[in-house]
Design an enzyme around this catalytic site. Structure first.
Site, PDB file in Angstrom:
ATOM      1  N   SER A 134      30.163  41.056 -43.570  1.00 48.37           N
ATOM      2  CA  SER A 134      31.430  41.679 -43.929  1.00 48.37           C
ATOM      3  C   SER A 134      31.610  42.999 -43.162  1.00 48.37           C
ATOM      4  CB  SER A 134      31.502  41.862 -45.452  1.00 48.37           C
ATOM      5  OG  SER A 134      32.813  42.131 -45.873  1.00 48.37           O
ATOM      6  N   HIS A 170      35.308  36.607 -44.295  1.00 47.13           N
ATOM      7  CA  HIS A 170      35.734  35.967 -45.554  1.00 47.13           C
ATOM      8  C   HIS A 170      37.016  35.161 -45.345  1.00 47.13           C
ATOM      9  CE1 HIS A 170      32.653  38.453 -47.205  1.00 47.13           C
ATOM     10  NE2 HIS A 170      33.334  39.582 -47.041  1.00 47.13           N
TER      11      HIS A 170
END
Length: 244
Positions: A134, A170
């Protein structure tokens, strides 16, 4: 032993539930360790939780996961001050540097305040494998999309730029990610953007993508580029499953 070329593994994964620990090193983290080329000794991994504010419970979970994996694991914290005297030396002594998720905007600001933007380039060029999830994926690129500024999503364009492309994370689990990447590529805010579903990673040798890898069924990786008409065009990349 350093990797045979500067290597980055940028992911939307890496941690999995542990059997007797809260978290465990998943196949994407294990792949980083494999790419480091360590043989004949215990591999060394240093974890940075800067993007999450160096939370003590996460640092403890990471150390437990490292023990369970048989990996010599350390945390490098920057709050309230660097946790080691020689930050550059500590990172250069690692085989893998793994950067956790959280606020990529705050991560970049804190790293620059402590000179880690320069240090990370030195570490990368020395052959230490850089990896992360991330925020720990976006940071190596020129930019991407982030919720660092608030509950919505916004562009971030001041990444470290070790990888001269942008990054979307994501991609399958947060519904706003894909359309925003397409809009930002179409309007020129982002350039070529490599994206990962949860459980997928991008392996770069030097500055070029050489492989997309996954640790769960159905996970994908993509590249989004602007075509001649100014529209964003997405291509799904071939992936390789690195589960053992």
């Amino acid at each position: 032993m350093p990797a045979d070329a500067p290597t980055i593994v940028a992911t939307s994964g890496g941690w999995v539930p542990g059997h007797r620990t809260r978290i465990a090193f998943g196949p994407l983290i294990q792949h980083c360790l494999d790419l480091s080329g360590v043989h004949g000794r215990t591999p060394r991994l240093t974890h940075l939780g800067t993007a999450g504010g160096d939370q003590g419970h996460w640092n403890a979970w990471v150390l437990e996961a490292g023990r369970a994996a048989g990996v010599e694991t350390t945390n490098l914290s920057l709050f309230p001050m660097p946790s080691v005297d020689d930050v550059a030396g500590h990172l250069l002594d690692a085989d893998v540097v793994w950067v956790n998720g959280g606020s990529v905007v705050n991560l970049l600001a804190v790293w620059r305040a402590h000179g880690l933007d320069r240090v990370m380039r030195q570490v990368w060029e020395a052959g230490v494998v850089l990896g992360g999830v991330s925020a720990g994926s976006i940071c190596w690129h020129t930019g991407g999309t982030t919720d660092s500024f608030g509950p919505g999503l916004d562009p971030v364009t001041n990444g470290l730029g070790l990888i001269p492309y942008d990054n979307g994370v994501h991609y399958d689990s947060e519904a706003r990610r894909r359309p925003l990447v397409h809009a930002l590529v179409a309007d020129g805010t982002l350039g070529r953007t490599y994206c990962t579903d949860d459980g997928a990673g991008l392996v770069y040798r030097g500055t070029e993508l050489v492989e997309a890898v996954v640790e769960r069924d159905g996970a994908g990786a993509y590249v989004v580029e602007r075509d001649g008409s100014g529209a964003a065009v997405e291509e799904r990349l071939d992936v390789r499953d690195v589960r053992r």
